[in-house]
Design an enzyme around this catalytic site. Structure first.
Site, short mmCIF file in Angstrom:
data_model
loop_
_atom_site.label_atom_id
_atom_site.label_comp_id
_atom_site.label_asym_id
_atom_site.label_seq_id
_atom_site.Cartn_x
_atom_site.Cartn_y
_atom_site.Cartn_z
N GLU A 1 0.83 -1.22 0.00
CA GLU A 1 0.00 0.00 0.00
C GLU A 1 0.86 1.26 0.00
O GLU A 1 0.45 2.30 -0.50
CB GLU A 1 -0.92 0.04 1.24
CG GLU A 1 -2.23 -0.67 1.04
CD GLU A 1 -3.25 -0.37 2.15
OE1 GLU A 1 -2.91 0.27 3.15
OE2 GLU A 1 -4.40 -0.81 2.00
N LYS B 1 -14.03 -0.23 -4.19
CA LYS B 1 -15.14 0.11 -3.29
C LYS B 1 -16.25 0.83 -4.06
O LYS B 1 -17.42 0.53 -3.88
CB LYS B 1 -14.65 1.01 -2.15
CG LYS B 1 -13.79 0.28 -1.14
CD LYS B 1 -13.45 1.20 0.02
CE LYS B 1 -12.34 0.64 0.87
NZ LYS B 1 -11.76 1.62 1.77
#
Ligand code: PA5
EC number: 5.3.1.9
Length: 423
Positions: A277, A413
């Site tokens: 990340e 998402k």
């Protein structure tokens, strides 16, 4: 302190030639002017953390230990991986005399969720729901199920068995916790999810699991000093950061994080999030992968030895095992194993590591970075956190990227919310 050996890394550039660049970047980290500077609170956390909250964490953990059979830790990503990595590494996979820690809120798998709920049914349950935003769907779904379960099981007492770790002021979880009267702990604004194991996010589950959190914080605090000198001769975390950049320049796009301890599998998962990340953005970065040897020498080992030369290995060795045992003797020796009788199994593990290094480096031509930690103690876990935090911050800033955001994780998402019919 962790030690670093780059003698097997096949570096084609001199690490020291990056000293000037490292000095400049270190300066921006130190004075909080680097990219993502809003999220550099982890640098001074060892001095800054709230001692009163820390005491409250210990009291809460004691209550959980005294009254509970199971603590359900409900969170995902940075709100889950660090605690699990620490608990499994420090306590081992099957600890004795500790309350059991069960993980939820980290998946949409209905089978897993249903099985966990069944598993905890007849037990004395505490819940630590961990979410900075309070809106992460996997965690919110699991918590809704858990909340109903706890209220059905305990009635009014449920609110004293649910602990929320969340933002200090904002978010739906904070609001819910206030309304329901849950005890709350704070996720600081300036520490991102994948760095948050050092905050109540990691520390409360660790304390509930019987881990010495003072030792953990001491290891982290000592790491703040040990990995702070920008001089590459004195800072193994920065040397590791530079070695990764050099290996990427040499065309290696995959880093295989290797350990030889079964209880460190979740450390690898935590490391993959921290590195993936932080660095995987702007079309750049090294893909973090992991293997647990010798187990995976019987699977991935084939690729490492003979497959396409895309990867280098970073080995995290441990000097002292948590427990050592000796090979048993057998009078009849029908399996031919008596040549090892009386020898230490940890010694055999280390010989496996040595043989693997020779095979991969010399025969396979794979660059190997060696990092060694003294033991799998709470102190060493804390120290290791600072080592990898400093390394990934430096290495990502060397790419010109922001180590502390994760814009890429939002894309799925958006699609998912649309498909789920969220307004
Ligand atoms: O590193 C991160 O920021 C993420 O992995 C988050 O920790 C994860 O998505 C969970 O977020 P939250 O704590 O808001 O539920």
């Amino acid at each position: 302190m962790l030690t670093l050996d780059l003698n097997h890394a096949k570096l084609k550039e001199d690490v020291k030639s990056y000293q000037e660049e490292v000095n400049k970047i270190d300066e921006t980290l130190r004075n909080h002017t680097c990219k993502g500077n809003d999220f550099t609170g982890w640098l001074t956390w060892a001095q800054d953390y709230d001692r009163n909250e820390f005491t409250r964490i210990k009291e809460c953990a004691k209550r959980i230990q005294e009254n509970g059979d199971v603590l359900v830790v409900c969170g995902i990503g940075g709100s889950y991986l660090g605690a699990r990595a620490a608990i499994e590494m420090i306590n081992g996979i099957y600890p004795e005399n500790q309350i059991e820690i069960v993980y939820l809120g980290n998946t949409f798998s209905s089978s897993y969720i249903a099985q966990v709920m069944k598993y905890i049914e007849g037990k004395s349950v505490y819940v630590n729901v961990i979410s900075k935003s309070g809106t992460t769907t996997e965690t919110a779904l699991a918590f809704r199920i858990l909340k109903q379960f706890m209220e059905d099981k305990y009635g009014e007492e449920a609110s004293s068995r649910i602990i929320a770790t969340t933002d200090k002021a904002r978010g739906t979880l904070k609001a819910l916790a206030e309304e329901q009267g849950y005890e709350t702990f704070v996720i600081p604004d300036d520490i991102g999810g994948r760095f948050s194991v050092i905050t109540p996010v990691g520390v409360l589950p660790m304390a509930a699991a019987g881990i010495d959190i003072d030792a953990f914080m001491k290891g982290y605090a000592d790491g703040s000093g040990e990995y702070s000198d920008p001089d590459l001769d004195k800072n193994p975390a920065y040397r590791y950061a530079v070695a990764r950049r050099i290996l990427q320049n040499q065309g290696y796009d995959v880093e295989l994080f290797v350990n030889y301890e079964t209880q460190m599998q979740m450390v690898a998962e935590w490391w993959k999030q921290l590195f993936g990340e932080s660095e995987g953005k702007d079309g750049l970065g090294i893909l973090p992968d992991s293997a647990n040897f010798s187990t995976d020498l019987h699977s991935l080992g084939q690729f490492v030895q003979d497959g396409k030369k895309v990867l280098f290995e970073t080995n995290l060795y441990v000097d002292q095992p948590m427990i050592d045992i000796t090979f048993p003797n057998d009078k009849e020796d029908k399996d031919g194993m008596n040549y090892l009788a009386g020898k230490s199994v940890d010694w055999a593990n280390k010989m496996a590591a040595k043989g693997t290094l020779m095979a991969h480096e010399e025969t396979g031509g794979i660059p190997n970075i060696l990092i060694t930690m003294p033991s799998m103690s709470a102190y060493d876990f804390g120290n290791m956190c600072m080592f990898f935090f400093k390394a990934i911050a430096m290495t990502t800033l060397m790419n010109g990227s922001n180590p502390f955001n994760q814009p890429g994780v939002e894309v799925y998402k958006k699609n998912m919310f649309k498909l789920l019919g969220k307004e």
